[in-house]
Design a protein around this motif. Sequence first.
Motif, PDB file in Angstrom:
ATOM      1  N   ALA A  80       0.827  -1.206   0.000  1.00 30.25           N
ATOM      2  CA  ALA A  80       0.000   0.000   0.000  1.00 30.25           C
ATOM      3  C   ALA A  80       0.860   1.254   0.000  1.00 30.25           C
ATOM      4  O   ALA A  80       0.578   2.229  -0.709  1.00 30.25           O
ATOM      5  CB  ALA A  80      -0.926  -0.007   1.210  1.00 30.25           C
ATOM      6  N   ALA A  81       1.950   1.226   0.779  1.00 34.63           N
ATOM      7  CA  ALA A  81       2.843   2.389   0.831  1.00 34.63           C
ATOM      8  C   ALA A  81       3.527   2.611  -0.508  1.00 34.63           C
ATOM      9  O   ALA A  81       3.713   3.753  -0.951  1.00 34.63           O
ATOM     10  CB  ALA A  81       3.880   2.205   1.932  1.00 34.63           C
ATOM     11  N   ALA A  82       3.907   1.514  -1.177  1.00 38.89           N
ATOM     12  CA  ALA A  82       4.600   1.649  -2.464  1.00 38.89           C
ATOM     13  C   ALA A  82       3.674   2.142  -3.559  1.00 38.89           C
ATOM     14  O   ALA A  82       4.125   2.756  -4.533  1.00 38.89           O
ATOM     15  CB  ALA A  82       5.206   0.299  -2.863  1.00 38.89           C
ATOM     16  N   SER A  83       2.372   1.871  -3.429  1.00 37.67           N
ATOM     17  CA  SER A  83       1.426   2.261  -4.471  1.00 37.67           C
ATOM     18  C   SER A  83       1.025   3.731  -4.383  1.00 37.67           C
ATOM     19  O   SER A  83       0.428   4.263  -5.307  1.00 37.67           O
ATOM     20  CB  SER A  83       0.176   1.383  -4.401  1.00 37.67           C
ATOM     21  N   VAL A  84       1.344   4.376  -3.278  1.00 31.72           N
ATOM     22  CA  VAL A  84       1.007   5.795  -3.123  1.00 31.72           C
ATOM     23  C   VAL A  84       2.060   6.624  -3.857  1.00 31.72           C
ATOM     24  O   VAL A  84       3.247   6.558  -3.521  1.00 31.72           O
ATOM     25  CB  VAL A  84       0.969   6.198  -1.636  1.00 31.72           C
ATOM     26  N   PRO A  85       1.678   7.372  -4.881  1.00 28.78           N
ATOM     27  CA  PRO A  85       2.680   8.127  -5.661  1.00 28.78           C
ATOM     28  C   PRO A  85       3.304   9.246  -4.840  1.00 28.78           C
ATOM     29  O   PRO A  85       2.628   9.937  -4.080  1.00 28.78           O
ATOM     30  CB  PRO A  85       1.860   8.685  -6.829  1.00 28.78           C
ATOM     31  N   GLN A  86       4.605   9.390  -5.001  1.00 26.52           N
ATOM     32  CA  GLN A  86       5.336  10.492  -4.390  1.00 26.52           C
ATOM     33  C   GLN A  86       5.541  11.557  -5.462  1.00 26.52           C
ATOM     34  O   GLN A  86       6.055  11.261  -6.542  1.00 26.52           O
ATOM     35  CB  GLN A  86       6.687  10.011  -3.852  1.00 26.52           C
ATOM     36  N   THR A  87       5.135  12.771  -5.209  1.00 29.71           N
ATOM     37  CA  THR A  87       5.192  13.818  -6.226  1.00 29.71           C
ATOM     38  C   THR A  87       6.291  14.836  -5.909  1.00 29.71           C
ATOM     39  O   THR A  87       6.758  14.942  -4.771  1.00 29.71           O
ATOM     40  CB  THR A  87       3.845  14.547  -6.343  1.00 29.71           C
ATOM     41  N   ILE A  88       6.655  15.574  -6.940  1.00 25.22           N
ATOM     42  CA  ILE A  88       7.671  16.607  -6.813  1.00 25.22           C
ATOM     43  C   ILE A  88       7.312  17.752  -7.750  1.00 25.22           C
ATOM     44  O   ILE A  88       6.754  17.529  -8.830  1.00 25.22           O
ATOM     45  CB  ILE A  88       9.079  16.045  -7.159  1.00 25.22           C
ATOM     46  N   SER A  89       7.610  18.947  -7.341  1.00 24.80           N
ATOM     47  CA  SER A  89       7.372  20.124  -8.190  1.00 24.80           C
ATOM     48  C   SER A  89       8.655  20.452  -8.940  1.00 24.80           C
ATOM     49  O   SER A  89       9.726  20.569  -8.339  1.00 24.80           O
ATOM     50  CB  SER A  89       6.937  21.320  -7.335  1.00 24.80           C
ATOM     51  N   VAL A  90       8.556  20.569 -10.243  1.00 25.99           N
ATOM     52  CA  VAL A  90       9.718  20.878 -11.074  1.00 25.99           C
ATOM     53  C   VAL A  90       9.373  22.010 -12.032  1.00 25.99           C
ATOM     54  O   VAL A  90       8.207  22.262 -12.336  1.00 25.99           O
ATOM     55  CB  VAL A  90      10.191  19.653 -11.888  1.00 25.99           C
ATOM     56  N   THR A  91      10.414  22.684 -12.497  1.00 29.80           N
ATOM     57  CA  THR A  91      10.256  23.696 -13.531  1.00 29.80           C
ATOM     58  C   THR A  91      11.131  23.292 -14.709  1.00 29.80           C
ATOM     59  O   THR A  91      12.359  23.243 -14.596  1.00 29.80           O
ATOM     60  CB  THR A  91      10.677  25.091 -13.029  1.00 29.80           C
ATOM     61  N   LEU A  92      10.481  22.943 -15.799  1.00 27.95           N
ATOM     62  CA  LEU A  92      11.204  22.534 -17.002  1.00 27.95           C
ATOM     63  C   LEU A  92      11.245  23.694 -17.979  1.00 27.95           C
ATOM     64  O   LEU A  92      10.207  24.225 -18.372  1.00 27.95           O
ATOM     65  CB  LEU A  92      10.515  21.322 -17.646  1.00 27.95           C
ATOM     66  N   LYS A  93      12.454  24.093 -18.343  1.00 27.66           N
ATOM     67  CA  LYS A  93      12.630  25.161 -19.321  1.00 27.66           C
ATOM     68  C   LYS A  93      12.760  24.516 -20.704  1.00 27.66           C
ATOM     69  O   LYS A  93      13.827  24.075 -21.100  1.00 27.66           O
ATOM     70  CB  LYS A  93      13.869  25.982 -18.995  1.00 27.66           C
ATOM     71  N   VAL A  94      11.639  24.443 -21.397  1.00 26.34           N
ATOM     72  CA  VAL A  94      11.598  23.719 -22.664  1.00 26.34           C
ATOM     73  C   VAL A  94      11.432  24.704 -23.818  1.00 26.34           C
ATOM     74  O   VAL A  94      10.467  25.480 -23.854  1.00 26.34           O
ATOM     75  CB  VAL A  94      10.439  22.699 -22.671  1.00 26.34           C
ATOM     76  N   ASN A  95      12.389  24.679 -24.736  1.00 29.58           N
ATOM     77  CA  ASN A  95      12.347  25.529 -25.932  1.00 29.58           C
ATOM     78  C   ASN A  95      12.143  27.004 -25.572  1.00 29.58           C
ATOM     79  O   ASN A  95      11.368  27.720 -26.196  1.00 29.58           O
ATOM     80  CB  ASN A  95      11.240  25.043 -26.887  1.00 29.58           C
ATOM     81  N   GLY A  96      12.848  27.423 -24.516  1.00 27.76           N
ATOM     82  CA  GLY A  96      12.811  28.818 -24.111  1.00 27.76           C
ATOM     83  C   GLY A  96      11.648  29.208 -23.241  1.00 27.76           C
ATOM     84  O   GLY A  96      11.537  30.383 -22.858  1.00 27.76           O
TER      85      GLY A  96
END
Length: 234
Positions: A57-73
Motif C-alpha cells: 500500500a505504501a509503495a502504491s502511493v505516488p510520491q510527487t515533486i514540483s519541477v520547472t522545465l525550461k523547454v524551448n525557451g
Amino acid sequence: MSTPPCSPLDEELLENESDSSDSEISRRTFVKAAGILSAGVATGLPRMAEAEAAQTAAASVPQTISVTLKVNGKSEALTLDTRTTLLDALRDHLDLTGSKKGCDHGQCGACTVLIDGRRVNSCLTLAAVANGAEITTIEGLADGDNLSPVQAAFLEHDAFQCGYCTPGQICSATALLTEQKHGTLSTVSFETGNLSNPQLTDNEIRERMSGNICRCAAYPNIVAAVRAAQRASA
C-alpha cells in the motif's frame, strides 16, 4: 547368585530392543519439534501478511515533486510523480509529441533531446533531474518557419522514410555539430589519429550517430545530410 551370561541370541535381542527404543525417542522428538515449529509459523503468517500488505500500500502511493522545465525557451511548472521520465513529461504533460518513445530502454535514440546543449535519451532521464536545465526538443530547433540547418539538410537529402526516428536523429545531429566544433573526440578519432582537429568524415559521422537507429535504413542519406549541415553551419 550370579547372573548367567547372555547367549549370543539374547545379546542380539537386547541390542535390537535398544535400537528400537532410541528410534522411537527420535521420532517422538521430531514430531514434537515439528509441531512447535508449525504452530510458530502459523502464528506468524498473519503478521507477515499484514506487513506485506502495508508495504504494498505504501509503495502504491505516488510520491510527487514540483519541477520547472525550461523547454524551448519557455518555463513550465509541473507537479509530477517522482518516477516520471523527461520523455513522458514532454509528451503527456506538455503535449510535445515530437520526441518519440521507441524502445523505452535508451537503445534506439528516437527520444533524443538536448539538455544544456548535450544530447540525452529522455526515456532514461528523470524529469526531476532536468529541473531548471535548458531543454530543447525537435519543436524548438526551427526559428518560426525557418528550419535549422540540420532540419533543412534532412529534407534536402531525403534522410528519412517513415519519419519515426527523425526527431531523435535531427536532435542528435544538431548536438554532433556542436561537439565537433568543440573538438570532442570519438572512437574513430583515436583509430585514425586525428586528435587535434577531427574532421567529419563519413566514418566519423556514422560513429557519432551510432546511438540513433533507423529501421528504414536511411543511413547513407542521414550521413549526407549531416555532412551538408556541417558545411551550411561552418
